[in-house]
Structure formats: structure tokens, C-alpha cells
Design a protein around this motif. Structure first.
Motif, PDB file in Angstrom:
ATOM      1  N   THR A  79      40.043  33.915  29.882  1.00 46.31           N
ATOM      2  CA  THR A  79      39.804  34.972  30.864  1.00 46.31           C
ATOM      3  C   THR A  79      40.746  34.844  32.067  1.00 46.31           C
ATOM      4  OG1 THR A  79      38.135  33.572  31.891  1.00 46.31           O
ATOM      5  CG2 THR A  79      37.358  35.210  30.301  1.00 46.31           C
ATOM      6  N   LYS A 110      40.666  32.602  34.301  1.00 42.08           N
ATOM      7  CA  LYS A 110      40.003  32.062  35.497  1.00 42.08           C
ATOM      8  C   LYS A 110      40.674  30.800  36.039  1.00 42.08           C
ATOM      9  CE  LYS A 110      35.326  33.877  35.038  1.00 42.08           C
ATOM     10  NZ  LYS A 110      33.934  33.617  34.644  1.00 42.08           N
ATOM     11  N   VAL A 113      40.939  41.876  37.782  1.00 41.76           N
ATOM     12  CA  VAL A 113      40.726  40.610  38.497  1.00 41.76           C
ATOM     13  C   VAL A 113      41.339  40.713  39.887  1.00 41.76           C
ATOM     14  CG1 VAL A 113      40.654  39.093  36.469  1.00 41.76           C
ATOM     15  CG2 VAL A 113      42.855  39.639  37.514  1.00 41.76           C
ATOM     16  N   ASP A 121      32.772  29.163  34.722  1.00 45.68           N
ATOM     17  CA  ASP A 121      33.303  28.974  36.074  1.00 45.68           C
ATOM     18  C   ASP A 121      33.572  27.518  36.420  1.00 45.68           C
ATOM     19  OD1 ASP A 121      33.463  31.658  36.891  1.00 45.68           O
ATOM     20  OD2 ASP A 121      31.293  31.700  37.117  1.00 45.68           O
TER      21      ASP A 121
END
Lengths: 233, 233
Positions: free
Chosen positions: B42, B44, B70, B194
Motif C-alpha cells: 500500500t 505506507k 494518499v 500500520d
């Protein structure tokens, strides 16, 4: 969302008492723990349909492929990954709904095998054998065919050429009541964007063009579906 | 974002005057207009690195695979789709940066051919021939090897087994200064979540374990990178 929910308490809407099942998003077909075959669907059209159906008073269940974080209030969401997952969740529910809208972009093929560990580059595969996944909509249609109380069946056809011809064929082959066809390569239509332009074909041979935001197109599609539902008992 | 930008005006930070190039996200390798091979990245971790580098005063360029909407303020973003796109954009920039962090999950293979139209189910393919994509990090390393002013090169190794062993091999084979290894199947690590827990290996043979939110891990990684940078001229 609270306002919408409160509003629905006072205005039952034209789909009150109806249960609508919707598939949305892509599926992923993994070949090892970190690699898959998929497509660019973001689920926007299917979630717009869910929102519109809820707004018209329906109970809504969305069987949703992997699309990341999305608004999902006001309806039941069943998260799935693969075409097989999606077929299983749909077949468990399709008997009991009034309408099934298959808007997901289901992968047609999956790798024949799924490696348990990440395949190292030096090992291959150089040839990936693909096998067909379950056809979620065709299986749902077979399951309910001939039933006295059969849900209205609505398919989607994402095409890149001969859009209406392919869609009409799919409508007849799968025994659908309506099909929503679009050219996913047209500007302002298809994957990821907020607008769509579609052609809705119905079993009676009619053909209607719809365009606008996905929200507007969703409302129009549900208006057409409403006409196809049998009168309430 | 405004507060962060204003703060950086007054506190130049330990990476002030440095240019950091980061790849992030997955790549997609299309087999026809609507189907591709990809992975669940993703972006992240890569975007957390961009944010952390910016916070430490660096100029940051992110070459970003398809990850949807994003946050992308405060640094330059170059959007790409395929491994080839990513390689081209990286090679155009790697000569001029102080550090290159390859955190993207680049597809190792792509379909040998890409059909111009959506392939119909009845036609196949039942066998998909895959060919190797460019190795972005290895090509970047070759390009700058032997240069007097060579950027610090940092790789990532997403593994499902023998994580440190594979990572150490990759560090040496690709001529890296450091590599960040993680077991993407461990809970609280890897794709989409996360948090992360990683092992950073450096050329000097040292090995450090880092864990926490991706933001915390990103700051720690940049702290280690800072030590590897040559003194400012």
C-alpha cells in the motif's frame, strides 16, 4: 451518515422491505503469499449502488473484494479476497434476497497452484498455469433458476470493444434480468474514476444509456431495477 | 502539513541539503487492458520514510506505484504503474541524489505480451508466460557503482522465510549499504498494516532490530542512514 440514517427512519422509500445483495471491487488470486492476479476495480460503482439502494430504503449486503479503506456505514459488508470466497458468500445469501447486483470485477482465472512461500526469482515460474475461477453470477443464476420467488439478477459487463454485443450475449447466457455494460477504456468511465457512462440492457430487449457521476448512475440503475421487481406480496 | 512545513523553515534538520529518492508502493504488470499481476503493497512504509526524511530537512522525491489516494504534500511524487516505468524514473534521478531507498514492492515478473483488448474467457490464456522485469535497485546500483560521489543505497527485502539470510545475500549481491528486511507474514508487519518490525543489516555486518509504527520505524531507519552519509562538503 447519521442524517441519512435518520432520514431513512421517516421515509421508507421505494425499496423498503427489499433486500439487495451487491458484489463490489476486484478479487485477488494469489500465486504465492505476496503476489496475485487482479484488476484495477476500486469498488466505487458497487459502493455507489449500495449507497443508492440504502437511500431508497433497501436492506443492503455488500460482498466486497479488497479495496482498502472505504466508507461502509449503513449496510452489511462481507469482506472477501478471491473469486472462490466471493462465490461462497454470494451463494450463501442469494436465495433470500430480492435482487442480486453483480458489479464486482471478478478475476476469471487464478493460478493453478499457490506456493506456500514467496517464490524466489531464480526459481521461476516462467510459465504460470491459470485455471478458471467460479463464475459467481452464473452460479448464482443457476442456483435460483426455476424458483417461484427468484431474485432480480443484474450483471455488469466491463468490456474494451463490442460492448453491447458482448453484454447482450452475457445477459442471455447467464439468464439475467438486466446487464449494465460499459467500455472501461472510454474517458470518464470504468475503473477508479468518479464518473461512468453505461448502457443498460434488459431482457425485454430495451437499451438505455446512462451517464453522470457514479452516484447518479447508481440511482438510475436502481430506478430501473425497481421496475423489474415483482409487486410486494 | 502547514505546521510541519513552517517548522522545517526554522529547523533545517540533520538531512538539510540532502536529496533522498524513495520508491514506494507496488507495481502492476498488465496482461491485457484490465488484468495485471501485482502485490498487496500500500506504499505506507515508503511514504512514512518520505515523511520522516522531509521532517529531517531532506528534499524528497518519491517514485510511487499505484496506491490510490494518499497524502503527498511536502515532497515531489512521480506516479508510475509498471516496474519498467519505475526503473526509468529512478535511473533518470539516481545520479543526483544523496540516498536512494528502494522500498517499493516491484513485481519480479510481467506477462510476456500485453493483449490490446480484454481477453475473453473462452479464448484462454490457460498458460501465461512470464518474463523478468528490470531489477530497479540492481540497475541503480550498477549505474552509480565506482562513482566518486555515489548515493547511499538502501534496499528492502520482503520475505516469508529465512528472512535475514536472504536479505544479507541481497545486500551483497546488489552492492547495497543497508537493507531493511521483514517477514511480511509476521503479525503486525508487512503489507497494509500500520506497524512494522524489521531487521536492518548494514555492509559492516551489523544487524539491528526495529519495531513500532511505520512512522517510528521510518525515523529509526533514517537515523541509521544519516550515519552512512558522507560528511557534507
Amino acid at each position: 451518515a447519521i442524517v441519512a440514517a435518520a432520514a431513512s427512519l421517516f421515509a421508507p422509500g421505494p425499496l423498503a422491505g427489499r433486500h439487495v445483495l451487491i458484489t463490489a471491487g476486484p478479487t485477488r488470486e494469489y500465486l504465492d503469499p505476496v503476489r496475485f492476479i487482479s484488476n484495477p476495480s476500486t469498488g466505487k460503482m458497487g459502493l455507489a449502488l449500495a449507497e443508492a439502494a440504502r437511500g431508497m430504503g433497501a436492506k443492503v449486503t455488500v460482498v466486497l473484494g479488497p479495496v482498502g479503506a472505504v466508507e461502509r456505514s449503513g449496510y452489511e459488508v462481507v469482506d472477501v479476497v478471491s473469486a472462490e470466497d466471493m462465490a461462497r458468500e454470494v451463494l450463501a445469501r442469494v436465495d433470500e434476497v430480492d435482487c442480486f447486483i453483480a458489479s464486482a470485477a471478478v478475476s476469471d482465472w487464478k493460478p493453478e497452484t499457490r506456493a506456500a512461500q514467496k517464490v524466489k526469482k531464480s526459481e521461476g515460474p516462467e510459465a504460470l498455469t491459470l485455471v478458471r475461477t467460479p463464475d459467481v453470477l452464473a452460479e448464482a443464476s443457476r442456483r435460483v433458476s426455476g424458483r417461484e420467488k427468484r431474485p432480480v439478477l443484474v450483471g455488469f459487463a466491463a468490456e474494451t470493444q463490442r460492448v453491447v454485443e458482448y453484454a447482450r450475449d452475457k445477459l442471455e447466457r447467464k439468464g439475467l434480468d438486466a446487464i449494465v455494460a460499459n467500455d472501461v477504456t472510454a474517458p470518464g468511465a470504468g475503473f477508479g474514476v468518479d464518473t461512468n457512462q453505461v448502457t443498460v440492457l434488459t431482457r425485454d430487449g430495451k437499451q438505455r444509456e446512462l451517464s453522470g457521476t457514479k452516484r447518479e448512475v447508481a440511482r438510475s440503475i436502481l430506478g430501473l431495477i425497481q421496475e423489474l421487481l415483482p409487486p410486494r406480496p
